[in-house]
Design a protein around this motif. Sequence first.
Motif, PDB file in Angstrom:
ATOM      1  N   ASN A  45       0.812  -1.221   0.000  1.00  0.00           N
ATOM      2  CA  ASN A  45       0.000   0.000   0.000  1.00  0.00           C
ATOM      3  C   ASN A  45       0.846   1.272   0.000  1.00  0.00           C
ATOM      4  OD1 ASN A  45       0.933   0.031   2.632  1.00  0.00           O
ATOM      5  ND2 ASN A  45      -1.092   0.077   3.582  1.00  0.00           N
ATOM      6  N   ALA A  46       2.172   1.148   0.067  1.00  0.00           N
ATOM      7  CA  ALA A  46       3.069   2.302   0.012  1.00  0.00           C
ATOM      8  C   ALA A  46       3.842   2.350  -1.312  1.00  0.00           C
ATOM      9  CB  ALA A  46       4.042   2.282   1.185  1.00  0.00           C
ATOM     10  N   GLN A  47       3.558   1.411  -2.218  1.00  0.00           N
ATOM     11  CA  GLN A  47       4.270   1.356  -3.501  1.00  0.00           C
ATOM     12  C   GLN A  47       3.660   2.320  -4.508  1.00  0.00           C
ATOM     13  OE1 GLN A  47       4.523  -2.707  -4.900  1.00  0.00           O
ATOM     14  NE2 GLN A  47       5.374  -3.405  -2.940  1.00  0.00           N
ATOM     15  N   GLY A  48       4.489   2.758  -5.429  1.00  0.00           N
ATOM     16  CA  GLY A  48       4.031   3.583  -6.536  1.00  0.00           C
ATOM     17  C   GLY A  48       4.018   5.069  -6.269  1.00  0.00           C
ATOM     18  N   GLY A  49       4.493   5.513  -5.118  1.00  0.00           N
ATOM     19  CA  GLY A  49       4.481   6.934  -4.804  1.00  0.00           C
ATOM     20  C   GLY A  49       5.850   7.551  -4.610  1.00  0.00           C
ATOM     21  N   GLY A  50       6.912   6.825  -4.931  1.00  0.00           N
ATOM     22  CA  GLY A  50       8.256   7.376  -4.827  1.00  0.00           C
ATOM     23  C   GLY A  50       9.049   6.921  -3.618  1.00  0.00           C
ATOM     24  N   LEU A  51       8.432   6.169  -2.706  1.00  0.00           N
ATOM     25  CA  LEU A  51       9.153   5.719  -1.526  1.00  0.00           C
ATOM     26  C   LEU A  51      10.309   4.795  -1.896  1.00  0.00           C
ATOM     27  CD1 LEU A  51       9.518   5.517   1.538  1.00  0.00           C
ATOM     28  CD2 LEU A  51       7.823   3.666   1.523  1.00  0.00           C
ATOM     29  N   GLY A  52      10.095   3.859  -2.787  1.00  0.00           N
ATOM     30  CA  GLY A  52      11.154   2.944  -3.196  1.00  0.00           C
ATOM     31  C   GLY A  52      12.343   3.678  -3.776  1.00  0.00           C
ATOM     32  N   ARG A  53      12.073   4.674  -4.584  1.00  0.00           N
ATOM     33  CA  ARG A  53      13.143   5.484  -5.170  1.00  0.00           C
ATOM     34  C   ARG A  53      13.937   6.180  -4.071  1.00  0.00           C
ATOM     35  NH1 ARG A  53      11.255   9.900  -9.380  1.00  0.00           N
ATOM     36  NH2 ARG A  53       9.430   9.264  -8.239  1.00  0.00           N
ATOM     37  N   ARG A  54      13.239   6.669  -3.071  1.00  0.00           N
ATOM     38  CA  ARG A  54      13.904   7.357  -1.962  1.00  0.00           C
ATOM     39  C   ARG A  54      14.750   6.382  -1.132  1.00  0.00           C
ATOM     40  NH1 ARG A  54      10.821  11.284   2.358  1.00  0.00           N
ATOM     41  NH2 ARG A  54      12.669  11.826   3.553  1.00  0.00           N
ATOM     42  N   VAL A  55      14.240   5.186  -0.889  1.00  0.00           N
ATOM     43  CA  VAL A  55      14.989   4.176  -0.141  1.00  0.00           C
ATOM     44  C   VAL A  55      16.235   3.767  -0.920  1.00  0.00           C
ATOM     45  CG1 VAL A  55      14.927   1.824   0.793  1.00  0.00           C
ATOM     46  CG2 VAL A  55      12.952   3.344   1.101  1.00  0.00           C
ATOM     47  N   LEU A  56      16.100   3.538  -2.215  1.00  0.00           N
ATOM     48  CA  LEU A  56      17.242   3.159  -3.042  1.00  0.00           C
ATOM     49  C   LEU A  56      18.312   4.251  -3.014  1.00  0.00           C
ATOM     50  CD1 LEU A  56      18.554   1.153  -5.013  1.00  0.00           C
ATOM     51  CD2 LEU A  56      17.276   2.290  -6.850  1.00  0.00           C
ATOM     52  N   ALA A  57      17.910   5.498  -3.143  1.00  0.00           N
ATOM     53  CA  ALA A  57      18.875   6.615  -3.106  1.00  0.00           C
ATOM     54  C   ALA A  57      19.593   6.671  -1.761  1.00  0.00           C
ATOM     55  CB  ALA A  57      18.162   7.931  -3.395  1.00  0.00           C
ATOM     56  N   GLU A  58      18.868   6.457  -0.673  1.00  0.00           N
ATOM     57  CA  GLU A  58      19.496   6.458   0.655  1.00  0.00           C
ATOM     58  C   GLU A  58      20.458   5.282   0.793  1.00  0.00           C
ATOM     59  OE1 GLU A  58      20.535   7.427   4.608  1.00  0.00           O
ATOM     60  OE2 GLU A  58      19.786   8.611   2.924  1.00  0.00           O
ATOM     61  N   ALA A  59      20.102   4.129   0.258  1.00  0.00           N
ATOM     62  CA  ALA A  59      20.983   2.963   0.310  1.00  0.00           C
ATOM     63  C   ALA A  59      22.270   3.234  -0.458  1.00  0.00           C
ATOM     64  CB  ALA A  59      20.263   1.735  -0.258  1.00  0.00           C
ATOM     65  N   GLU A  60      22.161   3.842  -1.623  1.00  0.00           N
ATOM     66  CA  GLU A  60      23.349   4.173  -2.410  1.00  0.00           C
ATOM     67  C   GLU A  60      24.229   5.166  -1.658  1.00  0.00           C
ATOM     68  OE1 GLU A  60      21.111   3.558  -6.700  1.00  0.00           O
ATOM     69  OE2 GLU A  60      21.556   5.595  -6.002  1.00  0.00           O
ATOM     70  N   ARG A  61      23.626   6.193  -1.077  1.00  0.00           N
ATOM     71  CA  ARG A  61      24.381   7.190  -0.315  1.00  0.00           C
ATOM     72  C   ARG A  61      25.067   6.538   0.876  1.00  0.00           C
ATOM     73  NH1 ARG A  61      24.584   9.603   4.130  1.00  0.00           N
ATOM     74  NH2 ARG A  61      22.721   8.612   4.941  1.00  0.00           N
ATOM     75  N   THR A  62      24.338   5.706   1.596  1.00  0.00           N
ATOM     76  CA  THR A  62      24.886   5.027   2.772  1.00  0.00           C
ATOM     77  C   THR A  62      26.071   4.147   2.391  1.00  0.00           C
ATOM     78  OG1 THR A  62      22.754   5.078   3.908  1.00  0.00           O
ATOM     79  CG2 THR A  62      24.335   3.420   4.645  1.00  0.00           C
ATOM     80  N   ALA A  63      25.941   3.357   1.343  1.00  0.00           N
ATOM     81  CA  ALA A  63      27.026   2.463   0.915  1.00  0.00           C
ATOM     82  C   ALA A  63      28.251   3.263   0.489  1.00  0.00           C
ATOM     83  CB  ALA A  63      26.549   1.566  -0.221  1.00  0.00           C
ATOM     84  N   ARG A  64      28.035   4.323  -0.249  1.00  0.00           N
ATOM     85  CA  ARG A  64      29.142   5.163  -0.722  1.00  0.00           C
ATOM     86  C   ARG A  64      29.866   5.814   0.451  1.00  0.00           C
ATOM     87  NH1 ARG A  64      26.373   7.470  -4.536  1.00  0.00           N
ATOM     88  NH2 ARG A  64      25.550   9.059  -3.157  1.00  0.00           N
ATOM     89  N   GLU A  65      29.099   6.384   1.395  1.00  0.00           N
ATOM     90  CA  GLU A  65      29.710   7.095   2.514  1.00  0.00           C
ATOM     91  C   GLU A  65      30.283   6.157   3.570  1.00  0.00           C
ATOM     92  OE1 GLU A  65      27.035  10.058   4.058  1.00  0.00           O
ATOM     93  OE2 GLU A  65      26.950  11.108   2.128  1.00  0.00           O
TER      94      GLU A  65
END
Length: 189
Positions: free
Chosen positions: A108-128
């Motif tokens: 019920n939280a899919q399709g509104g941009g949350l996944g994109r935001r989680v993926l971006a945070e995961a990439e930032r976290t891994a890089r940093e």
Amino acid sequence: MDTAPPREPDEIAFPDEITFKDAVEADAPALVELIHSAYRGEASRGGWTTEADLLAGGRTDADDVRRVISTRGSRLLMVEQSGELIACCQLEHRGDAAYFGMFAVRPNAQGGGLGRRVLAEAERTARETWGVKSMQMTVISVRDDLIAWYERRGYRRTGEMTPFPYGDARFGIPLRDDLAFELLVKNLA
């Protein structure tokens, strides 16, 4: 049969701020329920990431989740909104790369941009955290809609395939005989 891919809104609105935190072993049952709800069974059909037409059975279990949480060089990020678990993802340090897995967003939280935001945070976290140059993941190769979603986020198909572990119920019960995992990679440098 795959459901429609998520919409791509111009602006992402979150009524309540989301928070990211590292999972602990006591979180394993809730994480298993979340991951299962996003991919398997009838409840998963409420979102677009369902694998219900490809696989039956579970997607993971509490032992696997606890193993990810407790393994050195591995993190399981939990995403909460108003105190409710709504998403998660695994990060694993692999030399110059990080592996991204166990990604789940409540249907019920899919399709509104949350996944994109989680993926971006995961990439930032891994890089940093690890200074990695790339992010890797494996996706079931017949999931064209999901692969296209990742490609829009900068991931590329490598053509490197790993056979699906037929006969290992930990990965689910295949409903097709043509399943394999494809490696996707994104440059983070």
